[in-house]
Each structure stands twice: as C-alpha cells, then as structure tokens.
Design a protein around this motif. Structure first.
Motif, mmCIF file in Angstrom:
data_model
loop_
_atom_site.group_PDB
_atom_site.id
_atom_site.type_symbol
_atom_site.label_atom_id
_atom_site.label_comp_id
_atom_site.label_asym_id
_atom_site.label_seq_id
_atom_site.Cartn_x
_atom_site.Cartn_y
_atom_site.Cartn_z
ATOM 1 N N LEU A 90 -29.310 -24.584 -23.735
ATOM 2 C CA LEU A 90 -30.237 -24.289 -24.825
ATOM 3 C C LEU A 90 -29.576 -24.347 -26.198
ATOM 4 N N ASP A 91 -28.251 -24.354 -26.235
ATOM 5 C CA ASP A 91 -27.510 -24.313 -27.496
ATOM 6 C C ASP A 91 -27.851 -25.522 -28.364
ATOM 7 N N LYS A 92 -28.351 -25.262 -29.577
ATOM 8 C CA LYS A 92 -28.692 -26.316 -30.533
ATOM 9 C C LYS A 92 -27.917 -26.138 -31.834
ATOM 10 N N ASN A 93 -27.047 -25.111 -31.862
ATOM 11 C CA ASN A 93 -26.347 -24.761 -33.096
ATOM 12 C C ASN A 93 -27.364 -24.347 -34.168
ATOM 13 N N ARG A 94 -28.424 -23.669 -33.737
ATOM 14 C CA ARG A 94 -29.500 -23.256 -34.647
ATOM 15 C C ARG A 94 -29.311 -21.812 -35.090
ATOM 16 N N GLU B 267 -23.718 -14.250 -35.692
ATOM 17 C CA GLU B 267 -25.013 -14.504 -35.066
ATOM 18 C C GLU B 267 -24.746 -15.220 -33.744
ATOM 19 N N LEU B 268 -25.356 -14.729 -32.684
ATOM 20 C CA LEU B 268 -25.107 -15.302 -31.364
ATOM 21 C C LEU B 268 -26.336 -15.113 -30.485
ATOM 22 N N HIS B 269 -26.802 -16.208 -29.940
ATOM 23 C CA HIS B 269 -27.961 -16.203 -29.057
ATOM 24 C C HIS B 269 -27.978 -17.546 -28.340
ATOM 25 N N PRO B 270 -28.886 -17.772 -27.409
ATOM 26 C CA PRO B 270 -28.863 -19.030 -26.656
ATOM 27 C C PRO B 270 -28.943 -20.294 -27.509
ATOM 28 N N TYR B 271 -29.592 -20.241 -28.669
ATOM 29 C CA TYR B 271 -29.669 -21.417 -29.533
ATOM 30 C C TYR B 271 -28.431 -21.579 -30.418
ATOM 31 N N LEU B 272 -27.567 -20.565 -30.445
ATOM 32 C CA LEU B 272 -26.339 -20.615 -31.241
ATOM 33 C C LEU B 272 -25.230 -19.937 -30.433
ATOM 34 N N ALA B 273 -24.727 -20.661 -29.440
ATOM 35 C CA ALA B 273 -23.780 -20.086 -28.480
ATOM 36 C C ALA B 273 -22.377 -19.897 -29.056
ATOM 37 N N GLN B 274 -21.937 -20.765 -29.940
ATOM 38 C CA GLN B 274 -20.633 -20.665 -30.598
ATOM 39 C C GLN B 274 -19.475 -20.499 -29.611
ATOM 40 N N GLY C 20 -17.736 -23.832 -42.758
ATOM 41 C CA GLY C 20 -17.224 -24.263 -41.468
ATOM 42 C C GLY C 20 -18.291 -24.241 -40.392
ATOM 43 N N TRP C 21 -19.547 -24.222 -40.818
ATOM 44 C CA TRP C 21 -20.665 -24.209 -39.884
ATOM 45 C C TRP C 21 -21.139 -25.638 -39.656
ATOM 46 N N GLN C 22 -21.500 -25.950 -38.430
ATOM 47 C CA GLN C 22 -22.041 -27.264 -38.110
ATOM 48 C C GLN C 22 -23.545 -27.257 -38.331
ATOM 49 N N GLU C 23 -24.070 -28.428 -38.620
ATOM 50 C CA GLU C 23 -25.521 -28.556 -38.752
ATOM 51 C C GLU C 23 -26.160 -28.414 -37.373
ATOM 52 N N GLU C 24 -27.424 -28.091 -37.356
ATOM 53 C CA GLU C 24 -28.164 -27.911 -36.104
ATOM 54 C C GLU C 24 -28.231 -29.211 -35.308
ATOM 55 N N ARG C 25 -28.081 -29.075 -33.992
ATOM 56 C CA ARG C 25 -28.239 -30.219 -33.089
ATOM 57 C C ARG C 25 -29.662 -30.203 -32.536
ATOM 58 N N VAL C 26 -30.242 -31.354 -32.372
ATOM 59 C CA VAL C 26 -31.582 -31.471 -31.806
ATOM 60 C C VAL C 26 -31.443 -31.769 -30.324
ATOM 61 N N LEU C 27 -32.151 -31.007 -29.514
ATOM 62 C CA LEU C 27 -32.132 -31.264 -28.077
ATOM 63 C C LEU C 27 -32.745 -32.624 -27.777
#
Length: 160
Positions: A122-126, A52-59, A147-154
């Motif tokens: 925009l990356d929030k790891n969402r 999964e890859l998009h601006p909120y989950l840039a990885q 191995g996934w990180q929790e979501e970051r809040v902007l």
C-alpha cells in the motif's frame, strides 16, 4: 533568518543536555538526508525521531536507518495500530493522546508474513499530515531540501 539551517540547533544540544534541564533530544519530520546533515555538526545524536507513518507512508528505509543508528522512532498518524504491528521490531512507538488507544497499543498482534507484504504494498510515499503549500513547500522547505520523496502512484491507480 531567511534560510533556516539544521546546524545551529545541533551544535547547542550538548550544552542543553549538560544543563540537566532535558534528558534527551528528539527531532520531528527529519529524513535520512536531513539527519545526516544534522549529524555532521551535532555533538549528540537525537534519541528520538517523530515521523508520519502509516500504510501509505511506510518509510522503511528511514526506519532501518534509525534502527542502525539507535534512534527510537515515534509514529504519528498511524491510522490503525494493528496495521503497524508488523513494524514493532524496529523500535517503533505508536503515538496516541487517547488513553484507550494507548492501552490498545500495548496489545501487539502478530501478522502473517503475507498480510505484512500486502500492507507494505500500500506504500505510495503519500503524506497525509504534511501537505505542501501553493509554492510546493512544507515549513518553507522544498521536498528535496527536506529529503522527502514525491508521492508514488500505485499501478492500479495509474491504470484508472
């Protein structure tokens, strides 16, 4: 199997490839952590990683890791191809089942560096596609095990 592992499939890949029934092996939703675990026993490095890859989950770290290992990345849920265009240097393929969208994906646009930085901000790891269940698990695994990180809040959201 109560607790699935990555080791058993990885050991079998070489045999499957030798059978000529498949040309290459790919994995989906793996992280650096799970790829490293897999590569400890796998005789073959996966050719492709679908994530999964998009601006909120840039990885970005995973994209660079895959580039360094020669693993092609296929993105799903890339919400808008032009937004992802600044990542094409990584060997990124944007997946789409829509024929007109596939044609659009061939028209790579160039973003100015400032625009790329704004998109990266925009990356929030969402994750939008893989939401944890009520027990906090995805595919029966915790975020930590995946191995996934929790979501970051902007910062702007935190102030609201």
């Amino acid at each position: 199997m109560k607790r699935p592992t990555l080791m058993i499939p990885g050991r079998r890949w070489k045999k499957v490839l030798a059978s000529s029934k498949v040309k290459s092996i790919g994995v989906c939703n793996f992280s650096i952590k799970t790829l490293e675990q897999l590569l400890k026993t796998a005789k073959v490095t996966p050719a492709v990683l679908q994530i999964e890859l998009h601006p909120y989950l840039a990885q970005n770290e995973l994209l660079q890791w895959c580039k360094d290992k020669g693993i092609m990345v296929v993105a799903y849920a890339a919400t808008d191809y032009p937004i992802m265009a600044h990542r094409t240097w990584t060997g990124l393929v944007v997946k789409s089942e829509n024929v007109s969208r596939q044609e659009e994906n061939l028209n790579v646009i160039e973003l100015h560096e400032e625009d790329a930085r704004r998109i990266d901000a925009l990356d929030k790891n969402r994750r939008l596609c893989m939401q944890p269940d009520k027990k906090g698990k995805v595919f029966g695994w915790t975020f930590d095990r995946l191995g996934w990180q929790e979501e970051r809040v902007l910062q702007t959201e935190a102030k609201l």
